[in-house]
Structures are given as C-alpha cells and as structure tokens.
Design a protein around this motif. Structure first.
Motif, mmCIF file in Angstrom:
data_model
loop_
_atom_site.group_PDB
_atom_site.id
_atom_site.type_symbol
_atom_site.label_atom_id
_atom_site.label_comp_id
_atom_site.label_asym_id
_atom_site.label_seq_id
_atom_site.Cartn_x
_atom_site.Cartn_y
_atom_site.Cartn_z
ATOM 1 N N LEU A 248 0.825 -1.208 0.000
ATOM 2 C CA LEU A 248 0.000 0.000 0.000
ATOM 3 C C LEU A 248 0.858 1.256 0.000
ATOM 4 O O LEU A 248 0.588 2.219 -0.730
ATOM 5 C CB LEU A 248 -0.936 -0.010 1.205
ATOM 6 C CG LEU A 248 -2.108 -0.998 1.152
ATOM 7 C CD1 LEU A 248 -2.866 -1.005 2.467
ATOM 8 C CD2 LEU A 248 -3.054 -0.653 0.001
ATOM 9 N N LEU A 249 1.899 1.244 0.830
ATOM 10 C CA LEU A 249 2.774 2.417 0.894
ATOM 11 C C LEU A 249 3.494 2.623 -0.432
ATOM 12 O O LEU A 249 3.647 3.761 -0.898
ATOM 13 C CB LEU A 249 3.786 2.251 2.024
ATOM 14 C CG LEU A 249 3.212 2.281 3.451
ATOM 15 C CD1 LEU A 249 4.308 1.976 4.470
ATOM 16 C CD2 LEU A 249 2.573 3.637 3.745
ATOM 17 N N LEU A 250 3.924 1.525 -1.052
ATOM 18 C CA LEU A 250 4.621 1.616 -2.328
ATOM 19 C C LEU A 250 3.699 2.160 -3.415
ATOM 20 O O LEU A 250 4.083 3.048 -4.191
ATOM 21 C CB LEU A 250 5.138 0.230 -2.719
ATOM 22 C CG LEU A 250 5.960 0.144 -4.008
ATOM 23 C CD1 LEU A 250 7.262 0.907 -3.861
ATOM 24 C CD2 LEU A 250 6.242 -1.313 -4.354
ATOM 25 N N SER B 203 -11.241 3.788 0.063
ATOM 26 C CA SER B 203 -11.348 2.517 -0.655
ATOM 27 C C SER B 203 -10.832 2.649 -2.083
ATOM 28 O O SER B 203 -10.138 1.769 -2.606
ATOM 29 C CB SER B 203 -12.800 2.024 -0.657
ATOM 30 O OG SER B 203 -13.644 2.972 -1.306
ATOM 31 N N ASN B 204 -11.166 3.764 -2.740
ATOM 32 C CA ASN B 204 -10.675 3.990 -4.102
ATOM 33 C C ASN B 204 -9.161 4.183 -4.105
ATOM 34 O O ASN B 204 -8.459 3.700 -5.013
ATOM 35 C CB ASN B 204 -11.363 5.222 -4.694
ATOM 36 C CG ASN B 204 -11.011 5.413 -6.157
ATOM 37 O OD1 ASN B 204 -11.153 4.491 -6.961
ATOM 38 N ND2 ASN B 204 -10.554 6.617 -6.516
ATOM 39 N N LEU B 205 -8.666 4.862 -3.074
ATOM 40 C CA LEU B 205 -7.220 5.092 -2.958
ATOM 41 C C LEU B 205 -6.488 3.766 -2.780
ATOM 42 O O LEU B 205 -5.438 3.536 -3.393
ATOM 43 C CB LEU B 205 -6.939 6.024 -1.782
ATOM 44 C CG LEU B 205 -5.487 6.515 -1.642
ATOM 45 C CD1 LEU B 205 -5.086 7.357 -2.836
ATOM 46 C CD2 LEU B 205 -5.334 7.327 -0.350
ATOM 47 N N ALA C 227 -8.918 15.534 -3.259
ATOM 48 C CA ALA C 227 -10.219 14.857 -3.310
ATOM 49 C C ALA C 227 -10.067 13.347 -3.183
ATOM 50 O O ALA C 227 -10.975 12.663 -2.677
ATOM 51 C CB ALA C 227 -10.938 15.202 -4.614
ATOM 52 N N ASP C 228 -8.909 12.809 -3.605
ATOM 53 C CA ASP C 228 -8.698 11.363 -3.500
ATOM 54 C C ASP C 228 -8.660 10.891 -2.057
ATOM 55 O O ASP C 228 -8.991 9.734 -1.754
ATOM 56 C CB ASP C 228 -7.380 10.967 -4.185
ATOM 57 C CG ASP C 228 -7.463 11.106 -5.703
ATOM 58 O OD1 ASP C 228 -8.481 10.690 -6.266
ATOM 59 O OD2 ASP C 228 -6.511 11.640 -6.296
ATOM 60 N N LEU C 229 -8.267 11.780 -1.150
ATOM 61 C CA LEU C 229 -8.179 11.393 0.263
ATOM 62 C C LEU C 229 -9.549 11.184 0.884
ATOM 63 O O LEU C 229 -9.658 10.562 1.947
ATOM 64 C CB LEU C 229 -7.402 12.459 1.047
ATOM 65 C CG LEU C 229 -5.958 12.719 0.569
ATOM 66 C CD1 LEU C 229 -5.309 13.818 1.408
ATOM 67 C CD2 LEU C 229 -5.138 11.445 0.639
#
Length: 588
Positions: free
Chosen positions: A53-55, A187-189, A181-183
């Motif tokens: 996830l971090l990568l 779930s989408n992120l 807005a992505d934050l």
C-alpha cells in the motif's frame, strides 16, 4: 523384555518435518492444515500488504503534497523550511542511518528471495535439466558451460516477459497523480495503490530477471576442480579440518528435523567425529577446525549445551575451533512444526541470536575479533565486544521482552564478520560470515544473504594484512554445483539470493582466499571466477546409523605462483554402528 515399539527408534512423529521421509506436497498439506491463520494474516499485513500500500500510494501522495501542500507551506516558512529539512535529514543519518540502511537492504533482498529468486531459479534449473537430457554424455566442458549460460539467459527473458504481461494487465487501473479529493475516498485510494504496487513490483521483476539472467550468463560457470597441485617442497602447509551441518540435537535419542528416522539418532556420530579429530591431531597437529554452520538442529538451548558438552573433553581441539551460524541455528521457529511462524515483532529470533553469540564467545571469544566500523580495522575480541552488553544480554535472556530485544537489535550485525587473524603477517586467517537471511517462518528458513556491510569489511580486513592468505567461511553456497541431476528436486538449492553479486565482489581475492561453506550436505570442490570453493559433506545427515559418513582434513599451501593452493585433502571415514538397529524403512 523387548517393547513392541522401541522408543529409541522413534516413530512417525519424528518425521513431522522431514524432507527425507515426506514429500514436499505432504509437508505443504500439513503446513496448510496446521498454520495459525491469525498470525499468518498479521504477518502478511506487516510484511506484504502494508509495504504494498505504501509503495503504490507513494506516487499519489507525493503528487498531492507537491501540488497542494508544499506551495502553501513554502509561503509561510520560506526562510525556515530548508534548514529544518536539512536538520531532520542530518538527525536521521546520524542516529538511524546504519539501522535504516540494514532494514532497506534486508527488505530489498527479501523481495528478491520472495519473488525473483524462486521463479528465476526454477526456470533456469528446469531449462538446464531439459538441456542436459539432450547433451551427449561425452560432451566437452565448453559446450556444457554454454548450455548452462544459455539456460540462465532464457530464464531471465522468461521472467521479464511474464512481468511485462502482468504490467499490461494492471496498467489500466493505475493512476500516478492525484488531488486532495482522493483522500476522501480511502477505498478507491487503496484500489489504485494496490494496482500501482503490482506495476512497480512487476517492473522491478522484469528488470531484475534480465539482470540476474545476464549476470549468470556472462559470469564464468562453476566447474569441478580439475586437479590438485603438487605439494610444495618448501613452505608452510596448514591442516584445516572442515566440518559443517552437524545438527546437534538436545535429546539422547533425538532425530533431526530434515532427516527424521532416515538420519542418525542422538549425537553419537558427532562424538565419533571429535574422537577421530583427536586421533588425527595427536598424529599430526591440526591448525584450524572450522565448522561452517548448522551446529544445532533448531537453535535451542539444550542443543547448544550438548555441543559444548561434546567438545569439552577435548580442550586442545576447542582451542583450534571456530564456528559460524547456519539457518538452523537462527531461523527454525519450531523444530516439530514447519507451519509455525513468528511475527516480525517477536523477540524469539533475537533470543536465538544471543544463544549463538554466547556459544561462539565461549568457543572462540578470546581469539576472533570484530571489525571496527569507524576504522575498518580489527577491533575488540568477540568476548570484549559482548562484555560491553553483558547486563542487557543477561536481562533479555531472562525476560525476553520486545523492548529489550530492540535495545540489542544492532548486536548481531555488528558482530560479523568475525576475524581470526593470521599468526604471522604472511600466515593464514579466517573470516567468519553470517549468511543467514532473516525469516520468521520455519518452512522458508533456508535462504542466504551476505550483506554489503560484511562485504566491505572483508575487503578492509584483507587490505590490512597484504601478505596474508585467507579462508572465507560462510554457511550457504554461492553457486549451484555443475552436477547432473536425475530429478528437479536435486537441482534447486537454497543458495545466497545475492550469490552472483558476492562472487563478483570476491573475485578480486582470487589467489589470496579460498571459500569454504556447508548447507547442502554435499561433498564438492570446484572453482568459479578464479575462486576455489569447498563444500563440506555432513558427517551426521542423510544416512542412518548403519551407514558410513566422512569429512575432510584439507591441506593449504602456497603454490609456485605465490597463490594460496588447495592441496589434496585427507578423507576421514566414520564407520557405521552395525550394532545399532536400523531405523524404520523408508515409505514407498
């Protein structure tokens, strides 16, 4: 009265983890049935999911920060931002630089061990197995080397091709820039981050596969040693007894993890080995007794105690003995259950490290030195090095808490390499390496790694003694042996994941050093890239009590060209115990 089932001969429970008496499919089935799912999920979360996830989220978060946050922060802190960031970087480098580098290096090679090495090695050895079936029995060495090199190249191309295909599948769901807005949609992120991670890892695999294949293709192929040079008429000859994989057990009638009832029981074969060494030493003195890892079967306290107890009647041999760790000394989480795993936060591995270091100190602590990191020269003896941490070591051994484990985190990597310096400036010394890759899962305990830190230390130590000759000792093998195999299971070894890189670094020591290792339990003496490599057979593995085993006393001298030469060794046979009942027959 004779019992119906003789407990001295063991039973099926002794074969629980035996690769000699159970198939890999059977072991895998037991593993799946017995594994702790909560621990497995937690381990995956820490070691795989979180880093993935971090990568994958890294590019998105970086773009968000650059586009939305940094400009506003710079307006407020125009004069302070640069010096604050510089101070933070200096603090990280000063207080955590080396541990951070060790963590990065370990995780980098862990990725290779998890994803690249198994796929590449399987492809390469399958191709070699296929090629050898079509090669004539009397084919010349050059043609055989070409087939091996070509197999490595094709395997690298296959890994690259599959990785590119995976990238093509995942690419439509990736995104590399984002906004604030992505934050608002975690779930989408996460969905985007996982696909990004797949592409990044697959891209690395594509490049790494090509690099590994190219490196193996252009590197000189390992060959059997063609002949032993004649014994020099003048000059010193060193006699080195090379043992490995003695797998001491903690019970009088105990069996070993890998062998089960297909191996000798107890430690009588080890005692027989020491008795033979004692007789040889009395006939003609030995200079060094080298044991290249897997001294114990599972790194347990009773096993180390049995080893010390077996050596104690021979103080004159103990004074010549140097030992180093193997994967069984550090990485076996549970000797009776290959499905057992520990979380990365567990202090259990640190406890196994402390046991090994304590035993090494009792055997060779006054004779071997650690390398001073600041100067690159020999520093304190192992005994002095550990004495500075004695109180914390004793407290941790008694309590085993996570906090105390963290306090001692640097102790193990700082202790290696250990160096037995030459007695004279033109004498022979021994550099003892730790080649065990850290793992928390018994079923995957066998892979090896030699760190960049240890490699630099080797080069600095050798430069400190320009006229000396050296034995480079480690547990794992650097290259796969050029031996024909009947089955694929005989070909895939658990070598160093960075073995090709390590061979290239050590080539500059050709003529000044000989490499000695264990791990495979196989008797092999050969060359690769100008380096002479010696693999030790195990005197206690893979045979029952009614079968002979053996080990070698090697002779080293300076050849007419001034290089360190491996002369013809002396084989020491350990006769079978014909009075001992044979273990249960192998299953069909």
């Amino acid at each position: 009265m004779r019992p119906i089932v003789d407990p001295r001969q063991g039973d099926v429970e002794d074969d629980a983890s035996s690769t000699k008496r159970r198939t890999l499919i059977s072991l895998a089935g037991s593993l799946l049935a017995e594994i702790s799912l909560p621990k497995l999920i937690a381990a995956w979360a820490i070691l795989i999911v979180l880093p993935a996830l971090l990568l994958g989220a890294g590019p998105l978060l970086a773009s968000i920060w650059i586009s939305s946050v940094s400009s506003k922060a710079a307006e407020i802190y125009t004069g302070l931002l640069a010096p604050i960031l510089l101070a933070i970087l200096i603090a990280i480098g000063w207080f955590g630089g080396k541990p951070l580098w060790r963590l990065i290096e370990a995780n980098f090679w862990s990725l290779n061990a998890l994803a690249v090495q198994p796929a590449y090695a399987l492809s390469r050895e399958a191709l070699r197995q296929l090629a050898e079936r079509f090669l004539p029995a009397d084919v010349d060495q050059r043609s055989r080397d070409f087939a091996r090199a070509a197999s490595a190249a094709v395997a690298g191309l296959l890994i690259c091709g599959v990785s590119v295909w995976i990238i093509a599948l995942a690419w439509p769901n990736t995104r590399w820039t984002g906004s604030l807005a992505d934050l608002s949609s975690p779930s989408n992120l996460v969905h985007i981050a996982l696909h990004n991670s797949v592409v990044i890892v697959a891209a690395y695999l594509a490049v790494a596969g090509l690099v590994w294949g190219l490196a193996d293709t252009v590197m000189p192929q390992p060959r059997d040693l063609p002949r032993y040079p004649p014994t020099p008429s003048t000059g010193r000859i060193w006699r080195v007894a090379h043992l490995s994989d003695i797998h001491v057990v903690g019970e009088r009638f105990g069996f070993r993890i890998e062998g089960g009832r297909s191996g000798p029981r107890g430690n009588e074969r080890l005692k027989q080995t020491l008795a033979k060494l004692d007789a040889e030493h009395k006939e003609r003195p030995l200079d060094i007794i080298l044991i290249t890892g897997d001294i114990t079967d599972a790194g347990r306290s009773p096993e180390w105690a049995e080893f010390i107890d077996a050596l104690s009647p021979y103080p004159h041999l103990a004074a010549l003995t140097v030992i180093l760790p193997g994967n069984h000394d550090l990485n076996v989480v549970d000797r009776a259950n290959p499905a057992r795993l520990d979380l990365p936060t567990s202090p259990k591995r640190r406890l196994r490290e402390i046991r090994a270091l304590s035993t090494m100190a009792s055997v060779q602590g006054k004779r071997v030195h650690v390398v001073d990191d600041a100067t690159g020269k020999l520093g304190a003896t192992l005994e002095e090095f550990l004495e500075a941490h004695a109180e914390k070591i004793a407290e941790f051994s008694d309590r085993g808490t996570v906090r105390l484990s963290w306090d001692l985190a640097g102790l193990w990597p700082e202790a290696f390499p250990m160096v037995l310096p030459p007695e004279k400036e033109d004498g022979i010394g021994v550099i003892l390496l730790d080649s065990t890759a850290e793992t928390h899962f018994s079923f995957t305990n066998a892979l090896g790694l030699v760190t960049e830190e240890q490699t630099r230390a080797i080069e600095k130590v050798v430069a400190q003694f320009p006229n000396a000759r050296w034995i480079l000792a480690l547990h794992h093998h650097m290259v796969e042996y050029p031996k024909a195999a009947k089955a694929m299971s005989e070909r895939i070894g658990t070598a160093l994941v960075n073995g090709t890189w390590f061979v290239r670094r050590m080539q500059r020591l050709s003529g000044k050093a000989i490499v000695m290792h264990g791990h495979r339990h196989i008797d092999w003496i050969g060359m690769c890239g100008g380096l002479v490599i010696v693999s030790a057979p195990s005197p206690v593995m893979d045979v029952t009590n009614d079968r002979d085993t053996y080990f070698y006393i090697h002779r080293l001298g300076i050849g007419t060209d001034g290089h360190l030469a491996l002369l013809e060794p002396k084989r020491i046979d350990l006769p079978a115990d014909n009075d001992s009942p044979v273990a249960a027959p192998m299953p069909n």
